[in-house]
Design an enzyme around this catalytic site. Structure first.
Site, PDB file in Angstrom:
ATOM      1  N   CYS A   2       0.824  -1.196   0.000  1.00 20.91           N
ATOM      2  CA  CYS A   2       0.000   0.000   0.000  1.00 20.91           C
ATOM      3  C   CYS A   2       0.867   1.258   0.000  1.00 20.91           C
ATOM      4  O   CYS A   2       2.030   1.231   0.388  1.00 20.91           O
ATOM      5  CB  CYS A   2      -0.869   0.026   1.248  1.00 20.91           C
ATOM      6  SG  CYS A   2      -1.721  -1.509   1.540  1.00 20.91           S
ATOM      7  N   ARG A  27       2.240   1.081  -6.000  1.00 19.68           N
ATOM      8  CA  ARG A  27       2.385   0.295  -4.769  1.00 19.68           C
ATOM      9  C   ARG A  27       1.123  -0.503  -4.437  1.00 19.68           C
ATOM     10  O   ARG A  27       1.179  -1.462  -3.666  1.00 19.68           O
ATOM     11  CB  ARG A  27       2.694   1.220  -3.587  1.00 19.68           C
ATOM     12  CG  ARG A  27       4.042   1.888  -3.676  1.00 19.68           C
ATOM     13  CD  ARG A  27       4.258   2.750  -2.466  1.00 19.68           C
ATOM     14  NE  ARG A  27       4.427   1.948  -1.274  1.00 19.68           N
ATOM     15  CZ  ARG A  27       5.597   1.619  -0.751  1.00 19.68           C
ATOM     16  NH1 ARG A  27       6.698   2.021  -1.310  1.00 19.68           N
ATOM     17  NH2 ARG A  27       5.667   0.889   0.336  1.00 19.68           N
ATOM     18  N   TRP A  74      -3.339  -2.270  -1.458  1.00 20.02           N
ATOM     19  CA  TRP A  74      -3.081  -3.589  -2.069  1.00 20.02           C
ATOM     20  C   TRP A  74      -3.558  -4.587  -1.033  1.00 20.02           C
ATOM     21  O   TRP A  74      -2.945  -4.752   0.012  1.00 20.02           O
ATOM     22  CB  TRP A  74      -1.583  -3.722  -2.338  1.00 20.02           C
ATOM     23  CG  TRP A  74      -1.185  -4.955  -3.077  1.00 20.02           C
ATOM     24  CD1 TRP A  74      -1.224  -5.155  -4.428  1.00 20.02           C
ATOM     25  CD2 TRP A  74      -0.631  -6.153  -2.522  1.00 20.02           C
ATOM     26  NE1 TRP A  74      -0.739  -6.401  -4.729  1.00 20.02           N
ATOM     27  CE2 TRP A  74      -0.375  -7.040  -3.592  1.00 20.02           C
ATOM     28  CE3 TRP A  74      -0.337  -6.573  -1.223  1.00 20.02           C
ATOM     29  CZ2 TRP A  74       0.167  -8.297  -3.399  1.00 20.02           C
ATOM     30  CZ3 TRP A  74       0.207  -7.842  -1.042  1.00 20.02           C
ATOM     31  CH2 TRP A  74       0.447  -8.691  -2.125  1.00 20.02           C
ATOM     32  N   ASN A 100       0.000   0.745   6.181  1.00 18.40           N
ATOM     33  CA  ASN A 100       0.674  -0.179   5.271  1.00 18.40           C
ATOM     34  C   ASN A 100       1.292  -1.273   6.131  1.00 18.40           C
ATOM     35  O   ASN A 100       1.836  -0.979   7.194  1.00 18.40           O
ATOM     36  CB  ASN A 100       1.749   0.582   4.484  1.00 18.40           C
ATOM     37  CG  ASN A 100       2.446  -0.305   3.472  1.00 18.40           C
ATOM     38  OD1 ASN A 100       1.974  -1.398   3.167  1.00 18.40           O
ATOM     39  ND2 ASN A 100       3.563   0.171   2.956  1.00 18.40           N
ATOM     40  N   GLY A 101       1.222  -2.528   5.670  1.00 18.16           N
ATOM     41  CA  GLY A 101       1.813  -3.619   6.449  1.00 18.16           C
ATOM     42  C   GLY A 101       0.731  -4.553   6.957  1.00 18.16           C
ATOM     43  O   GLY A 101      -0.407  -4.529   6.469  1.00 18.16           O
ATOM     44  N   GLU A 482      14.737 -14.846 -15.693  1.00 20.42           N
ATOM     45  CA  GLU A 482      14.244 -13.473 -15.609  1.00 20.42           C
ATOM     46  C   GLU A 482      13.304 -13.172 -16.779  1.00 20.42           C
ATOM     47  O   GLU A 482      12.268 -12.545 -16.605  1.00 20.42           O
ATOM     48  CB  GLU A 482      15.434 -12.503 -15.571  1.00 20.42           C
ATOM     49  CG  GLU A 482      15.092 -11.036 -15.615  1.00 20.42           C
ATOM     50  CD  GLU A 482      14.153 -10.565 -14.518  1.00 20.42           C
ATOM     51  OE1 GLU A 482      13.862 -11.319 -13.571  1.00 20.42           O
ATOM     52  OE2 GLU A 482      13.672  -9.415 -14.621  1.00 20.42           O
ATOM     53  N   LYS A 486       9.376 -11.987 -16.432  1.00 19.42           N
ATOM     54  CA  LYS A 486       8.861 -10.734 -17.012  1.00 19.42           C
ATOM     55  C   LYS A 486       7.585 -11.002 -17.802  1.00 19.42           C
ATOM     56  O   LYS A 486       6.602 -10.277 -17.676  1.00 19.42           O
ATOM     57  CB  LYS A 486       9.885 -10.098 -17.962  1.00 19.42           C
ATOM     58  CG  LYS A 486      11.018  -9.319 -17.391  1.00 19.42           C
ATOM     59  CD  LYS A 486      10.696  -8.057 -16.653  1.00 19.42           C
ATOM     60  CE  LYS A 486      10.380  -8.355 -15.222  1.00 19.42           C
ATOM     61  NZ  LYS A 486      11.429  -8.250 -14.251  1.00 19.42           N
ATOM     62  N   GLU A 489       4.532 -11.993 -15.478  1.00 20.29           N
ATOM     63  CA  GLU A 489       3.950 -11.011 -14.565  1.00 20.29           C
ATOM     64  C   GLU A 489       3.175  -9.912 -15.266  1.00 20.29           C
ATOM     65  O   GLU A 489       2.241  -9.375 -14.687  1.00 20.29           O
ATOM     66  CB  GLU A 489       5.012 -10.422 -13.619  1.00 20.29           C
ATOM     67  CG  GLU A 489       6.082  -9.604 -14.278  1.00 20.29           C
ATOM     68  CD  GLU A 489       7.036  -8.984 -13.255  1.00 20.29           C
ATOM     69  OE1 GLU A 489       8.213  -8.843 -13.573  1.00 20.29           O
ATOM     70  OE2 GLU A 489       6.599  -8.611 -12.149  1.00 20.29           O
ATOM     71  N   HIS A 505      14.572 -34.452 -19.736  1.00 22.20           N
ATOM     72  CA  HIS A 505      14.249 -35.220 -18.523  1.00 22.20           C
ATOM     73  C   HIS A 505      12.800 -35.014 -18.104  1.00 22.20           C
ATOM     74  O   HIS A 505      12.440 -35.262 -16.962  1.00 22.20           O
ATOM     75  CB  HIS A 505      15.220 -34.849 -17.398  1.00 22.20           C
ATOM     76  CG  HIS A 505      16.638 -35.161 -17.760  1.00 22.20           C
ATOM     77  ND1 HIS A 505      17.118 -36.446 -17.798  1.00 22.20           N
ATOM     78  CD2 HIS A 505      17.644 -34.369 -18.175  1.00 22.20           C
ATOM     79  CE1 HIS A 505      18.380 -36.430 -18.206  1.00 22.20           C
ATOM     80  NE2 HIS A 505      18.717 -35.176 -18.438  1.00 22.20           N
ATOM     81  N   LYS A 604       4.627  -3.057  -6.227  1.00 23.37           N
ATOM     82  CA  LYS A 604       6.039  -2.802  -6.479  1.00 23.37           C
ATOM     83  C   LYS A 604       6.934  -3.249  -5.338  1.00 23.37           C
ATOM     84  O   LYS A 604       7.972  -3.842  -5.543  1.00 23.37           O
ATOM     85  CB  LYS A 604       6.236  -1.313  -6.760  1.00 23.37           C
ATOM     86  CG  LYS A 604       7.665  -0.919  -7.067  1.00 23.37           C
ATOM     87  CD  LYS A 604       8.087  -1.459  -8.407  1.00 23.37           C
ATOM     88  CE  LYS A 604       9.526  -1.147  -8.735  1.00 23.37           C
ATOM     89  NZ  LYS A 604      10.029  -2.065  -9.792  1.00 23.37           N
TER      90      LYS A 604
END
Ligand code: F6R
Length: 609
Positions: A2, A27, A74, A100-101, A482, A486, A489, A505, A604
């Site tokens: 948040c 955020r 968020w 936030n948290g 990576e 990308k 997401e 395999h 983020k």
């Protein structure tokens, strides 16, 4: 996570709060709201959805309040909805809180508060805060906030306003970032610097356990016992424009294009003019300590973890020390064996990722020397590590990390070469060769960001695919991880990275006609082996895009399309190879109509566990 903003000063608060929230929308963006204090009352305006929904709600209204707090959410506890949006208030509607948290003990606090007669209107953990403050309020808002905070377990940053004391804003930081902006005759609060830059560059970065009281004519910072703390003013060097889109459609595209400059800035002053050495004057680790090293751990999350993977290959190859790379959330719980002579490298763009910070603390608790690689000056990670190497990437706003990753790689090369020089594991000739190549990476990166036509065409081809595979060996495998992250997401297409030799395999069973495979082939010593793995998928009908180092002509014979990476030292190839992969993810997401800068469910900076 948040975002929090706050304002106190002579200006109209709502527009300043909303403007600050716009800068923090990366955020969290499932709801947003503001609280302003006026004559004897608090007005709350909040709305589920992106900030746009709140702005539409506010449109055409006039507000005169000069004090307020705001939030972009968020969701963790309670689904996105108007009721769960912040700010939350107490029973009387006279105290408002944004947070936030996570309040880990919120259930027991809620039960206790309900037994005292408090009525709750949301499913959030946050709502216990205004009720606790109400419970403890006896004419002193600061005291009530302190008492309420002392009951909380977990990580939090909070901002509180109250119509009991309308010219006051109280903020508390515990394991979740908060910054106070010092304007002229006005003060700001934010969970991240971009929200302040329009108004001021002068800040107090709050530490854990610190409380800030903002009033129209002063800011006081204190500890939980109300002892005054003399804060150092930190001047932010970023330009406000650096945190704006600057003509690009998305922050992500802008940040991809900023990579040549970010690389220049990260290398600047750190490579001797005659390429004879790396200059890392900022690290305190002594040559004696470096010579005594027996092992290195690298720990981080997500993209930063992938940068750590490249770091492992490079350090092992150049320094001849064993390196373990750990996902930070695993490291902290697996009782890592840290013996004397262990170096721990922590990588974090934000410097605030909860798991990464916890891994850092665990490493320090066990006596390791910790070097942090981070992009945010004054972040928790930078303050708690023994040494800090800043990546000078500038503010990274898009949720999908790009320039932070390439500058993290740049920093890993600097660290590896520094360690190798001190330990005498690299010959001057090889060192000079790598350093000279490092100085050319910005120009080569520029070529890649400027030439994205073929990548865009491939993005059009794959944008309706259900699944993609990324394959490579050695450093190429690290970059493949990576690349696939990308794509996942921001385009929501399933993608997996495989060590090319591992395909047969099991995973080869998934390769059928037209399945897109992105094959990375930049390592000369592995060239033949990778080429034969590409052949294996090609023979089973895959549509192969190869990213090959210039000169690896044979790859064209086994792939449908080949894009060449400008020639460089093989160890440095990841910095260049990742750029087409970032562009591929970007253009695919755009072609699918995805919200590139704010992918669903993601935020983020992950400041909760
Ligand atoms: C992906 C991404 C994340 C972050 C991860 C760690 O594009 O950005 O995977 O890399 O959340 O964040 P920091 O580096 O801030 O610790």
């Amino acid at each position: 996570m948040c975002g929090i903003v706050g304002y106190i000063g002579p200006k109209e608060a709502v527009s300043i709060l909303v403007e600050g929230l716009e800068k923090l929308e990366y955020r969290g963006y499932d709801s947003a709201g503001v609280a302003i204090t006026g004559n004897g009352s608090i007005e709350i305006l909040k709305k589920e959805g992106k900030l746009r929904a709140l702005k539409d709600e506010l449109n055409g209204q006039t507000y005169s309040a000069n004090v307020g707090i705001g939030h972009t959410r968020w969701a963790t506890h309670g689904r996105p909805s108007d009721e769960n949006a912040h700010p939350h208030t107490d029973c009387t509607g006279k105290i408002a809180v944004v947070h936030n948290g996570i309040i880990e003990n919120y259930l027991s606090l809620r039960e206790w508060l309900q037994s005292q007669g408090h009525v709750f209107n949301s499913q959030t953990d946050t709502e216990v805060l205004p009720h606790l403050i109400e419970e403890f309020y006896e004419g002193d808002l600061l005291e009530a906030v302190l008492k309420a905070s002392s009951k909380l377990e977990g990580s939090f940053a909070l901002a509180v306003v109250s119509s009991h004391e309308p010219n006051k804003l109280v903020a508390v930081r515990q394991d979740s970032p908060l910054v106070v902006g010092l304007g002229e005759g006005e003060y700001f609060l934010a969970s991240d610097i971009p929200a302040l830059l329009r108004h001021t560059r002068f800040t107090y970065i709050l530490n854990d356990g610190e409380i800030a009281v903002l009033e129209p004519d002063r800011v006081r910072v204190m500890d939980r016992q109300r002892n005054k703390i003399n804060k150092k003013v930190l001047e932010v060097k970023w330009e406000a424009e650096q945190a704006e889109k600057g003509g690009y459609d998305h922050f992500m595209l802008k940040e991809i294009h900023e990579q040549p400059k970010a690389l220049r800035d990260t290398f600047s002053g750190r490579i001797a003019a005659d390429n004879s050495r790396v200059i890392l004057d900022e690290v305190k680790i002594t040559p004696e300590q470096i010579r005594g090293l027996k092992k290195v751990f690298i720990t981080a999350c997500g993209t930063a973890y992938h940068a750590g993977f490249v770091g492992k290959y490079v350090i092992e190859r150049l320094v001849r020390l064993p390196v373990e790379v750990d996902i930070a959330s695993e490291f902290r719980y697996r009782q890592p064996i840290i013996e004397p002579g262990t170096l721990v490298i922590i990588i974090s763009q934000s410097g605030e990722t909860a798991d990464t910070l916890a891994a850092l603390r665990e490493a320090k608790r066990q006596g390791a020397h910790v070097i942090a690689v981070t992009n945010v000056v004054g972040s928790s990670v930078s303050r708690e590590a023994d040494d800090v190497i800043y990546t000078w990437a500038g503010p990274e706003i898009a949720v999908a990390s790009t320039k932070a990753y390439t500058t993290q790689l740049a920093s890993m090369y600097l660290i590896a070469l520094h360690l190798a020089t001190v330990r005498g594991t690299i010959a001057p000739g090889e060192l000079g060769g790598i350093l000279s190549e490092m100085k050319q990476l910005d120009a080569k990166a520029q070529l890649l960001v400027d030439n994205s036509v073929e990548i865009r065409d491939f993005a059009e081809e794959i944008c309706s695919s259900r699944s993609l595979f990324y394959i490579g060996r050695g450093l190429d495998y690290a970059v493949a991880m990576e690349g696939s992250l990308k794509l996942k997401e921001i385009s929501y297409i399933h993608a997996e990275a495989y060590a090319a030799g591992e395909l047969k395999h099991g995973t080869l069973a998934l390769i059928e006609d037209a399945v897109p495979v992105v094959a990375l082939c930049t390592q000369k010593d592995l060239y033949d082996k990778t080429a034969s793995n590409i052949q294996e998928v090609n023979a089973r009908g895959a549509s192969v895009l190869a990213l090959a180092m210039e000169g690896f002509k044979e790859v064209e014979k086994v792939s449908d399309k080949t894009i060449y990476i400008p020639e460089t030292h093989p160890l440095l190839a990841p910095i260049l190879t990742v750029i087409p992969l970032q562009l591929l993810a970007y253009h695919t997401a755009v072609a699918r109509g995805c919200d590139v800068d704010k992918p669903r469910n993601l935020a983020k900076s992950v400041t909760v566990e």
